[in-house]
Write an enzyme that holds these catalytic residues in place. Structure first.
Site, PDB file in Angstrom:
ATOM      1  CG  ASP A 200      20.929  14.449  -7.787  1.00 42.46           C
ATOM      2  OD1 ASP A 200      20.063  13.922  -7.044  1.00 42.46           O
ATOM      3  OD2 ASP A 200      22.140  14.464  -7.505  1.00 42.46           O
ATOM      4  CG  HIS A 275      21.093  11.042  -5.733  1.00 44.55           C
ATOM      5  ND1 HIS A 275      20.630  12.168  -5.095  1.00 44.55           N
ATOM      6  CD2 HIS A 275      21.979  10.454  -4.872  1.00 44.55           C
ATOM      7  CE1 HIS A 275      21.202  12.266  -3.899  1.00 44.55           C
ATOM      8  NE2 HIS A 275      22.021  11.233  -3.742  1.00 44.55           N
ATOM      9  CD  GLU A 340      23.507  11.524  -0.158  1.00 45.64           C
ATOM     10  OE1 GLU A 340      23.888  12.177   0.831  1.00 45.64           O
ATOM     11  OE2 GLU A 340      22.916  12.037  -1.126  1.00 45.64           O
TER      12      GLU A 340
END
Length: 775
Positions: A200, A275, A340
Site C-alpha cells: 500500500d 495505493h 480507490e
C-alpha cells in the site's frame, strides 16, 4: 438431547493431570457444527491414546493436532495403521462426504473420524480440541493426562468455501511470527483463507528479487508513530526513513508452509493501479510524473500517486513482480486491489490519454478497466484467477475476475448477476478496524461501529439474488486495516472475538445459528482464549447508556445495557468505581438532577468488562419541546424525540444515538422552555470528523423570544477551528447574559459543501449536534 440449538454444548470433563483432578467444565464449539447428537458414553482421551489412520491421504490432517498434544504434554500421540485397536482415534476415508466435511463419533471405546479429504480430518480434530479443557492449549509439559469426553456424533461441513480474514501489514508491519500466530487462531475457528495485504502507500512488504529497491526504499517510511494517522506530515528532506519492515522470500515460504499445514490458503494482495506510493518511491519511472515520491507516513489525502497506464514498461514491471509473487504463493487467486484509484494524474498524462485514444476507451474509468483486464490476461496465462475490490466493476469487469465487494452489497450483487464469483466483505459488517464497543471506552479505531452481534448477523447472500446467481457467492471475510493498529496486541484485540462470529456465519447454516446461543458459547470460549494467550476484546461486556423519555411524566431516564445478554450491572452515582456492593441495575434510572454515573458488568460476582461512565447535566431546556425547521437525516435522528435536550452527551461515535445529523442543511430549532426564565449561556455540542464528511459549523446564532413570534438576536459565535483539524467534539458557548425569554432559537450553519482540499470535495457536508444546553 438431539437439538443443535443449545445455549452451549455441555460436555462433562473429568481431567486428570498426573494425579490431580480438576473440576468439570463446559466446552463451547465455535463455529457450531451443523448436526450434533449426544449419547451416554464416555471416552477417555489420554497420552496412551493412539491415532489410527487407514489412508495415507488423510495423514496431513493430524499434524497440527499432534503438535498441540506435544506442546501440552511433551509427547505426540503414537500413529498406527492397525485395524484392530482400542483406546484410539480412528480415522477413515469416506469419499461420500463433501470436501472439508467430517463425521466425528465419540463412544466408550473409540473416537472415530470420517472425511473425504485431509482438511476434513483437520477440522474434526479442531472440534475435538475444543471439546477438551482449555488447559490443552497451555504448554504444561506434563507427561500424563486424561480427558474424559462425553459421547456424541457430529456430522459437519461448511456452508461457504471462502471463509477469510484480511490483515493489512502495510500501514503497520507485523512480523512473520505474529502472522503465524494469527493463522493459528484463525485455524482454531476453521477459517481457511488468509488474505495478506502486502502493499500500500505506506509500505511495500514483500521481497522481489528483480526489483530490490521495493524493499530497500519502499518498505521504510519516516517515523511519525507519535502523531495521529491523519495528521502526519510528509517526509522532509534529510529525514531518515526508519519505520517499516518486510518479508524475505524465505519468510514468505515459511509462512505459506505453516498455513498449508493448517489448511489455510494465503491470498496475496499486490495493489494496482492506485495505493502504490511505496513502489513508486522506489521506481518513480512507472508513474505518470516521474516523481520524486516518498513512502507515506500516514493518511495524507487525497493521494493521487498511480501507475502510468500509458507506459508498456509499467505492465512489464508488474508482470515481473507478479511472476515472483506466483512462485511464492500456490493460491489460485491473486488479489490486485483496484480500489480507490485517484485518476487525476491519468487525466493530465499525455501517455494515458494516448492509450485511451489508441484503445478507443470512453474515459479514465475505462482505462482502469483496460489496466485490470491486461493484468488479468497475464494471470490467466499463468493459471491464476484475479480478485479485485469492487471498483474493478467500473468501466467494465474483466472477463474471469472475482469481485471482493466492500462498498456494501451492491457491487457483489452486480457481479454475481453478471456470472462472476464474489466474496462479500461489506463495511457494514466486515470491517474489523471499526469500533466494537462504546467509543469512549475503546482504543482509537476507524470511525465506524461494528459490535459483535452486527458481525454475527452478517449474511453473505443478499436477498436480491436468485438461487442460481447466489451460487456465485463464494463466502465472506473480515478485513482488518491497520492505520490505527500499531502492534500485535491491538491487532488481536480488534480481530477477536469478532472473527469467531465471522467464522460461525461462514461455516454454520443460517437455520442453525442464533445470537443468544452464540453469546453463551463466546462467553465460555474466553477461557480458551486466555489459555492461548490471545488478547481478545471484552467490549461486549461494556455497559452502554441510552436515555429514555416518559412523555406523560416529563421524566428523563437512563437505560443501562450490555451487548452480551444476561449480565449483572452495578453502578455508582458519584463517579466511583462500581463493585458488587454498589447499586444493582434493575430498570430505568430516573434522572432528576445532574449526576455522574459509572457502571460495570459482572458475571458470577466477577468483573466482566471495563467500567464506563456518563455525566448528565440537567439544564433549563432538559426534556423541553423542540421544533425543527429542518429535520435531521432519518439515519441520524437520535434515539428519542428529545435527543437535543436529553442531557446525554454524544461520544465520538456519531451513530451512538445521541447525535443528530444534517446533510447540507442547517440545524434550526426552537426550544420552548414552557415559562419565562432568566438565561445566561447557550452551549451547542458539535462533532468534527472529516474522514466521515462531518464538519464543524460556520457559525452559531441564538435568537430569543417571549411569545414565540418575535425573536431578537441574543448572541452568536463564529467557528475558529481549522477544518483540517483532527477529529474532536467541540462545545460552542454563546454568552447571552441578562436575557429573559421563554423561547430559544438556535441556528448552526452547515458548511454546505465539503472543502476543496478534501478527497470528497463538492459533496454535501454533514453537521452533527448532540445537545443544546440552556443555562
Amino acid at each position: 438431547m438431539n437439538s443443535i440449538k443449545l445455549l452451549f454444548i455441555t460436555i462433562s470433563l473429568a481431567i486428570l493431570v498426573g494425579c490431580v483432578k480438576t473440576e468439570s467444565s463446559t466446552a463451547p464449539l465455535i463455529p457450531l457444527p451443523n448436526s450434533i447428537s449426544t449419547n451416554s458414553d464416555v471416552f477417555t482421551l489420554s497420552d496412551k491414546t493412539a491415532i489410527v489412520v487407514n489412508n495415507d491421504l488423510l495423514l496431513p490432517g493430524i499434524v497440527v493436532f499432534n503438535e498441540a498434544i506435544r506442546n501440552y504434554c511433551g509427547n505426540a500421540l503414537s500413529i498406527s495403521d492397525q485395524t484392530k485397536v482400542k483406546d484410539a482415534i480412528v480415522i477413515n476415508l469416506n469419499k461420500e462426504l463433501p470436501g472439508e466435511g467430517y463425521i466425528l463419533n465419540i463412544n466408550d471405546k473409540l473416537i472415530e473420524i470420517e472425511a473425504s479429504e485431509a482438511n476434513g480430518v483437520f477440522y474434526a480434530l479442531q472440534t475435538l480440541l475444543q471439546l477438551c479443557s482449555p488447559e490443552i492449549y497451555t504448554p504444561a509439559k506434563k507427561k500424563n493426562f486424561v480427558f474424559q469426553l462425553s459421547g456424541l456424533t457430529i456430522k459437519d461441513a461448511p456452508q461457504f468455501k471462502w471463509r477469510g480474514m484480511m490483515l493489512d501489514v502495510s500501514r503497520h508491519f507485523f512480523t512473520k511470527e505474529e502472522v503465524k500466530e494469527l493463522i493459528d487462531y484463525l485455524a482454531f475457528h476453521k477459517i481457511n483463507v488468509f488474505h495478506w495485504h502486502l502493499v500500500d502507500d505506506q509500505g511495500w512488504r514483500i521481497e522481489i528479487k528483480k526489483y530490490p529497491k521495493l524493499t530497500e526504499v519502499g518498505a521504510w517510511r519516516v517515523d511519525r508513530e507519535d502523531l495521529p494517522w491523519d495528521a502526519r506530515p510528509a517526509m522532509k528532506p534529510g529525514e531518515e526513513a526508519s519505520y517499516g519492515g518486510f518479508y524475505t522470500q524465505n519468510d514468505i515460504r515459511e509462512v505459506v508452509e505453516y498455513a498449508q499445514k493448517r489448511f489455510v490458503t494465503i491470498v496475496p494482495e499486490i495493489e494496482m493501479p492506485g495505493h502504490t506510493t511505496s513502489s513508486l518511491a522506489a521506481y518513480p519511472e512507472y508513474s505518470c510524473t516521474g516523481g520524486p515520491f516518498n513512502v507515506m507516513p500516514g493518511g495524507l489525502w487525497p493521494i493521487t500517486d498511480i501507475y502510468c497506464a500509458g507506459k508498456d514498461d509499467t505492465f512489464t514491471f508488474l508482470e515481473n513482480v507478479l511472476t515472483e509473487v506466483m512462485e511464492l504463493f500456490p493460491s489460485k487467486y491473486i488479489h490486485i486491489g483496484g480500489d480507490e484509484a485517484n485518476k487525476a494524474e491519468w487525466e493530465k498524462c499525455k501517455r494515458c490519454q494516448a492509450r485511451i485514444k489508441e484503445e478507443n476507451l470512453a474515459d479514465e474509468h475505462a482505462l482502469q478497466s483496460y489496466f485490470i483486464k491486461r493484468i488479468e490476461k497475464f494471470l490467466m496465462a499463468n493459471n491464476r484467477i484475479l480478485i479485485g475490490w469492487d471498483e474493478i466493476l467500473e468501466g467494465g469487469l474483466a472477463p474471469n475476475a472475482t469481485v471482493m465487494s466492500w462498498r456494501g452489497f451492491k457491487g457483489g450483487i452486480e457481479a454475481a448477476n453478471e456470472g462472476h464469483d464474489v466474496i462479500m466483505s461489506p463495511t457494514s459488517h466486515c470491517y474489523l478496524d471499526y469500533y466494537q464497543g462504546p467509543i469512549d471506552s475503546e482504543p482509537i479505531a476507524f470511525n465506524g461501529y461494528i459490535p459483535l452481534e452486527k458481525v454475527y448477523n452478517f449474511n453473505p447472500i443478499p436477498k436480491e439474488l436468485s438461487p442460481e446467481n447466489a451460487r456465485h457467492i463464494l463466502g465472506g471475510q473480515g478485513n482488518l486495516w491497520t492505520e490505527q493498529v500499531p502492534d500485535k496486541a491491538h491487532m488481536q484485540y480488534m480481530a477477536f472475538p469478532r472473527m469467531a462470529a465471522m467464522a460461525e456465519v461462514l461455516w454454520t447454516n443460517e437455520s442453525e445459528r442464533e445470537w443468544m446461543d452464540f453469546s453463551q458459547r463466546i462467553r465460555q470460549i474466553g477461557s480458551t482464549y486466555d489459555a492461548m494467550g490471545l488478547n481478545y476484546a471484552r467490549s461486549m461486556y461494556t455497559v452502554q447508556f441510552e436515555s429514555v423519555f416518559n412523555e406523560k411524566e416529563k421524566q428523563i431516564g437512563l437505560e443501562l445495557s450490555t451487548e452480551m445478554p444476561g449480565m449483572d450491572i452495578y453502578y455508582s452515582t458519584d463517579g466511583t468505581e462500581p463493585t458488587t456492593s454498589s447499586l444493582k441495575y434493575n430498570g430505568i434510572i430516573n434522572i432528576d438532577s445532574s449526576v455522574e454515573i459509572k457502571a460495570c458488568s459482572f458475571e458470577n460476582g466477577k468483573k466482566a468488562g471495563n467500567s464506563s461512565g456518563i455525566n448528565l447535566s440537567i439544564h433549563k431546556a432538559t426534556a423541553k419541546p423542540v421544533k425543527y425547521m429542518n429535520q435531521p437525516n432519518e439515519k441520524y435522528k437520535g434515539d428519542t424525540g428529545i435527543t437535543l435536550v436529553n442531557s446525554l452527551r454524544g461520544s465520538r461515535n456519531f451513530s451512538d444515538g445521541n447525535w443528530q445529523g444534517f446533510q447540507g442543511d442547517n440545524l434550526d430549532v426552537t426550544i420552548d422552555l414552557e415559562e419565562v426564565k432568566e438565561l445566561s449561556q447557550i452551549t451547542v455540542g458539535c462533532l468534527h470528523q472529516t474522514g466521515s464528511w462531518i464538519f464543524l459549523p460556520q457559525e452559531i446564532r441564538v435568537h430569543t423570544s417571549l411569545d414565540g413570534h418575535q425573536f431578537t438576536l441574543a448572541g452568536s459565535t463564529i467557528n475558529n477551528i481549522p477544518l483540517q483539524s483532527e477529529a474532536l467534539v467541540m462545545d460552542y458557548n454563546i454568552d447571552i447574559s441578562g436575557t429573559t425569554a421563554r423561547f430559544v432559537k438556535v441556528t448552526a450553519v452547515n458548511q454546505k459543501e465539503i472543502p476543496q482540499w478534501h478527497s470528497a470535495a463538492g459533496n454535501k457536508s454533514w453537521l452533527f449536534v448532540d445537545e443544546v444546553i440552556v443555562d
